[in-house]
Design a protein around this motif. Structure first.
Motif, short mmCIF file in Angstrom:
data_model
loop_
_atom_site.label_atom_id
_atom_site.label_comp_id
_atom_site.label_asym_id
_atom_site.label_seq_id
_atom_site.Cartn_x
_atom_site.Cartn_y
_atom_site.Cartn_z
N UNK A 4 0.87 -1.19 0.00
CA UNK A 4 0.00 0.00 0.00
C UNK A 4 0.90 1.23 0.00
N UNK A 5 0.94 1.94 -1.10
CA UNK A 5 1.76 3.15 -1.17
C UNK A 5 0.85 4.36 -1.03
N UNK A 6 1.24 5.29 -0.20
CA UNK A 6 0.44 6.51 -0.05
C UNK A 6 0.42 6.98 1.37
N UNK A 7 -0.70 7.52 1.79
CA UNK A 7 -0.76 8.11 3.12
C UNK A 7 -2.20 8.36 3.55
N UNK A 8 -2.30 8.63 4.85
CA UNK A 8 -3.57 9.08 5.42
C UNK A 8 -3.28 10.45 5.99
N UNK A 15 -4.28 5.79 -0.96
CA UNK A 15 -3.35 4.66 -1.11
C UNK A 15 -3.51 4.00 -2.49
N UNK A 60 4.05 10.57 -1.10
CA UNK A 60 3.32 11.45 -0.19
C UNK A 60 2.58 12.59 -0.89
N UNK A 61 2.38 12.45 -2.20
CA UNK A 61 1.62 13.49 -2.90
C UNK A 61 0.73 12.92 -4.00
#
Lengths: 93, 292
Positions: A4-8, A15, A60-61
């Motif tokens: 899972x790549x990404x963020x909350x 993600x 992160x974007x």
């Protein structure tokens, strides 16, 4: 492995999930070419499998980077998702 | 001028196994985890824990890696040259200049967690200094699924450090004191440490006790990481690694929300990544010996 790549953050969950077990079965990796922003990269993971992932500089974007593509394909869809015949890629938003 | 107390400062530690003699070992390996806040070095002799160190990361990652390794080696009679294979991991892994290979902290935490908590562990929550990782693994410690959130400090050690300074509570007391409330308060903001701090200042002005504010922050931290755990899917057995695993206020709240008990750690919860790196190093050393 499901990566899972990404963020909350305060605005939600962003993600991109990639099933790398399916990735290893795909020789063409059409998602690499399909991504209009070229945020997907090919790399060798810790278990020596050649898989795709999201570039570290982009993780992160993705809410912003994927915006144009997602507005073309609609919610829950994107060029990478459509290109992957093994349905290994999912977006959470 | 008044002296500034460093409430956030946690205790650095090192340990050496008194029952092991490295001179009898066939394979000696080293794992070095250079994190954003802390660095650890673990030395294994034939896969058994021989020594470790756990210290604060400095401004120079290469130096921090060397300091952690040197501290673990100190007094053992071993030198870096005696180590058969060295693996670097963590944020600063590419700066572990003496490492033979670097491996991501995701894979290392899974492998280290497997040794530290046993092969029944399936979900590992690593609450690090500046990120939070949820890792699902199999019985061999291989990653099945993972998620890492390093976009914001909420739910990380750095967030807790901000609150220790704000409230003047030593970091080792945060967990216990957060449990000294009669009723659980509403959590503060879990989406941003800066906003949570602002909110906490307002609550202190409104008459909340230090303990109640700590409870509100520990609960916010727990809520934050539980939402990440739910995305990956929680499968028992469950274990927590990283510095916040030592904070009973956060751990007990995570357990309560999830309705599960976290496994008891056999070793310092901060060494999981370095332990995994040392285990990878052992496998790589054996592979190297076979293939020449």
């Amino acid at each position: 492995m499901i990566a899972h790549y990404g963020y909350k953050d305060g605005s939600g969950d962003f993600f991109i999930s990639i099933d790398t077990d399916k990735c290893t079965q795909c020789s063409d990796k059409p998602c690499l070419e399909a991504c209009p922003e070229k945020i997907i990269e090919l790399f060798t993971d810790d278990y020596d499998d050649e898989v795709v992932g999201i570039k570290a500089s982009e993780r992160n974007k993705i809410k912003y980077t994927c915006l144009t593509c997602k507005s073309t394909f609609g919610a829950g869809h994107a060029a990478c998702i459509e290109a992957c015949l093994l349905e290994a890629i999912e977006h959470s938003w | 001028m008044t002296e500034k107390n460093e409430f956030w400062r946690w205790e650095e530690s090192r340990w050496k196994n008194p029952d092991l003699d490295w001179e009898n070992a066939e394979v000696i390996t080293l794992g070095v985890d250079v994190g954003s806040v802390s660095s650890q070095a673990v030395i294994l002799c034939d896969g058994e824990l021989f020594a470790y160190s756990n210290m604060r990361t400095g401004y120079d990652s290469s130096e921090s890696a060397l300091n952690a390794a040197s501290w673990a080696l100190e007094g053992t009679g071993l030198t870096l040259d005696d180590i058969h294979f060295k693996v670097g991991t963590g944020y600063g892994r590419v700066n572990v200049t003496f490492a033979d290979r670097n491996i991501t902290e995701i894979a290392c935490h899974a492998r280290g967690g497997n040794l530290m908590y046993g092969p029944t562990v399936r979900t590992i929550l690593d609450m690090g200094g500046q990120d939070c990782k949820v890792i699902r693994c199999d019985e061999r410690g291989k990653v099945v699924s993972f998620l890492m959130n390093d976009k914001c400090a909420a739910g990380t050690g750095r967030g807790i450090e901000v609150f220790t300074d704000l409230l003047g509570v030593p970091i080792g007391e945060v967990g216990q004191r957060s449990l000294r409330v009669e009723m659980e308060p509403e959590p503060v903001s879990s989406t941003c440490v800066v906003f949570a701090k602002s909110e906490a200042i307002g609550l202190l002005h409104a008459g909340w006790s230090t303990e109640k504010v700590l409870a509100a922050y520990c609960l916010a931290t727990a809520n934050r990481v539980v939402s990440l755990l739910e995305r990956v899917g929680m499968v028992k057995d469950f274990a927590i690694t990283g510095g916040i695993a030592k904070n009973v206020g956060v751990v007990s709240r995570i357990e309560k929300i999830l309705g599960v008990s976290a496994l008891e750690p056999k070793y310092d919860t901060q060494i999981a990544g370095a332990m995994g790196a040392a285990l990878f190093a052992k496998a790589l050393a054996e592979k190297k010996a076979k293939t020449g």
